[in-house]
Structures are given as C-alpha cells and as structure tokens.
Motif scaffolding. Structure first.
Motif, mmCIF file in Angstrom:
data_model
loop_
_atom_site.group_PDB
_atom_site.id
_atom_site.type_symbol
_atom_site.label_atom_id
_atom_site.label_comp_id
_atom_site.label_asym_id
_atom_site.label_seq_id
_atom_site.Cartn_x
_atom_site.Cartn_y
_atom_site.Cartn_z
ATOM 1 N N THR A 81 -66.152 -6.676 20.531
ATOM 2 C CA THR A 81 -66.410 -7.864 19.948
ATOM 3 C C THR A 81 -67.189 -8.047 21.003
ATOM 4 O OG1 THR A 81 -65.718 -10.478 19.343
ATOM 5 C CG2 THR A 81 -64.843 -9.406 21.355
ATOM 6 N N GLY A 82 -68.698 -9.522 21.039
ATOM 7 C CA GLY A 82 -69.145 -9.736 21.907
ATOM 8 C C GLY A 82 -68.863 -10.038 23.265
ATOM 9 N N GLN A 83 -69.344 -10.715 24.001
ATOM 10 C CA GLN A 83 -69.307 -11.484 25.622
ATOM 11 C C GLN A 83 -68.685 -12.902 25.006
ATOM 12 O OE1 GLN A 83 -67.765 -9.397 27.868
ATOM 13 N NE2 GLN A 83 -68.036 -7.679 25.920
ATOM 14 N N THR A 84 -69.231 -13.884 24.077
ATOM 15 C CA THR A 84 -69.211 -15.500 24.373
ATOM 16 C C THR A 84 -67.369 -15.398 24.589
ATOM 17 O OG1 THR A 84 -69.031 -15.317 22.266
ATOM 18 C CG2 THR A 84 -71.127 -15.209 22.880
ATOM 19 N N GLN A 86 -66.711 -17.902 22.689
ATOM 20 C CA GLN A 86 -65.734 -18.268 21.491
ATOM 21 C C GLN A 86 -64.720 -16.559 20.722
ATOM 22 O OE1 GLN A 86 -67.536 -20.654 18.637
ATOM 23 N NE2 GLN A 86 -66.710 -18.856 17.325
ATOM 24 N N GLU A 87 -65.841 -15.950 21.602
ATOM 25 C CA GLU A 87 -65.711 -14.084 20.423
ATOM 26 C C GLU A 87 -63.943 -13.751 21.606
ATOM 27 O OE1 GLU A 87 -70.240 -12.731 19.201
ATOM 28 O OE2 GLU A 87 -69.953 -12.137 21.513
ATOM 29 N N HIS A 88 -64.593 -14.391 22.672
ATOM 30 C CA HIS A 88 -63.120 -13.398 23.247
ATOM 31 C C HIS A 88 -61.998 -13.947 22.616
ATOM 32 C CE1 HIS A 88 -64.914 -12.059 27.327
ATOM 33 N NE2 HIS A 88 -64.877 -10.991 25.753
ATOM 34 N N GLU A 90 -61.716 -16.010 19.730
ATOM 35 C CA GLU A 90 -61.008 -15.555 18.343
ATOM 36 C C GLU A 90 -60.414 -14.038 18.159
ATOM 37 O OE1 GLU A 90 -65.109 -15.673 16.700
ATOM 38 O OE2 GLU A 90 -64.642 -17.786 16.042
ATOM 39 N N MET A 91 -60.568 -13.311 19.139
ATOM 40 C CA MET A 91 -60.248 -11.785 18.985
ATOM 41 C C MET A 91 -59.023 -12.116 19.484
ATOM 42 S SD MET A 91 -60.352 -9.213 17.421
ATOM 43 C CE MET A 91 -62.650 -8.576 17.385
ATOM 44 N N HIS A 203 -67.512 -25.741 17.610
ATOM 45 C CA HIS A 203 -66.925 -24.128 18.518
ATOM 46 C C HIS A 203 -66.192 -24.016 16.990
ATOM 47 C CE1 HIS A 203 -69.075 -24.639 22.138
ATOM 48 N NE2 HIS A 203 -69.243 -23.427 22.091
ATOM 49 N N LEU A 210 -66.164 -15.020 9.845
ATOM 50 C CA LEU A 210 -65.900 -13.762 11.529
ATOM 51 C C LEU A 210 -64.022 -14.565 11.830
ATOM 52 C CD1 LEU A 210 -65.396 -12.339 13.361
ATOM 53 C CD2 LEU A 210 -66.477 -14.202 15.344
#
Length: 213
Positions: A81-84, A86-88, A90-91, A203, A210
């Motif tokens: 996943t990305g580095q933001t 929120q992305e962390h 969520e994952m 957020h 996603l």
C-alpha cells in the motif's frame, strides 16, 4: 555445522514449534504435553531438550513464533500500500480482520496464550494488544493523520485513536472466537472505520472502494 545439518536442525525446531501451536489451537496449553508434541512433530522426546532445553522454553518460543507470523503478515500487507497514515491504518485493520490472519487456529492460539500470560512473562510479551511494536505502528500512522487534519493536541488524539482502535480489534477477535460461523468481516471493518470516521471526519470515507473491496 554443515549446511545440511543446519537445515535439519532448523526443520526439527520448526516442526516442534508447529506441533505446539497445532496442539494449543486444538487442546489448549494445559493439554499440550510433551507426549502430544513429539507425536505431532514425529520426533523424539530428546529433541525438545536438545533444541529448547525443555517444554516451557519450547512453548515460549512457540508464542514468539506466532507473534512473528502475525507481524510478518501485517508488514507484507503494508508493503503493498501507500505511505500515508490513512493507508497504513486501513491496511492494518483490513489485515487484522482478514481470513489469513484471523481464523479459527490463530484466534484459538492467541487466546490460549492470553490466558497463560498472567503467569508467564515470556508469553505475555507476545500476546498483548498493548505490545509496543503494534501500538507504535498504529500510533505513528494516527499521528500523521491528526497532523494532516490540523487537530489540536495531535499526539493525544493519536493515542486515543490507537487505544480505541486496538480495543475494537480485540473485541472483534473475541466475537470471532465466540461466533466464528456468523462473524461478518465486512461488518467488523465497517464498524471500526465508522468509529475512525467520527474521530477524523476528513478521512476514512465509508463509501470509499478501498475500504470494502
């Protein structure tokens, strides 16, 4: 030690660890005897003492191994996943509630170790939702989100979000343990993200693809 002997040694160690975890998942720690372990591993009793010095050390190592498997699964997902922040988050939530990480075997093992943690510090270190490794991972992601949102006292907000999220995830694991056949993973994720949406209105879009692919 030659490469071949080292390979055999590591294979035997892993066989004993996996035998403990299989037994703990099915029978609990109290019923995980030396006889049960060596029967499952198809190794001699002496192998436990050779590789671990005794059953207690073997069980402690099995707790550590189980924890490592959990984190390896989470870290592998984070690599995709990305580095933001929120992305962390969520994952981490999606991973924690996924079939690969949360299943009948893993939840049985984790709660069996949780029950033993009060009496054994070595096990407690690998069966606590207040584990520093997990809390720091989640806190750092929330701290980035809180700063992006311009929140007052971002570190306090991040601590609250961390504590609340981990408490909810532990509650979901308990629900799965008690009701594995009716547990709804999508519903569980939706509940967690609804809580996070309330904390961070900019957020965690509940309608975002996603979250619920």
């Amino acid at each position: 030690m030659t490469g071949r002997r080292q390979e055999i040694r590591e294979r035997n160690r892993l066989s004993l660890i996996e035998a403990v975890l299989d037994s703990v998942a099915e029978k609990g720690i109290s019923e995980t005897s030396v006889s049960e372990i060596i029967q499952r591993a198809e190794l001699s009793r002496g192998m436990i003492h050779l590789h671990f010095g005794g059953k207690d050390n073997l069980v402690d190592e099995a707790a550590r191994h189980s924890s490592e498997q959990y984190y390896n699964g989470i870290y592998d997902l984070l690599e995709t996943t990305g580095q933001t922040g929120q992305e962390h988050i969520e994952m981490i939530v999606r991973g924690d509630l996924s079939e690969a990480i949360l299943n009948k075997k893993t939840v049985s093992i984790w709660y069996a170790f949780r029950g033993e943690a009060r009496n054994r510090a070595a096990i407690a270190a690998f069966s606590d939702t207040r584990d520093a490794k997990l809390r720091n991972l989640v806190f750092n992601a929330f701290a980035r989100i809180a700063k992006e949102a311009g929140t007052e006292h971002p570190n306090q907000v991040a601590r609250d979000a961390t504590h609340g999220t981990l408490a909810m995830l532990e509650g979901m694991w308990t629900d799965y343990l008690l009701h594995p056949d009716s547990f709804d993973r999508d519903e569980a994720m939706r509940i967690v993200f609804r809580f996070l949406r309330a904390m961070f209105p900019m957020h965690f879009d509940l309608n975002g693809a996603l979250l619920f692919e």
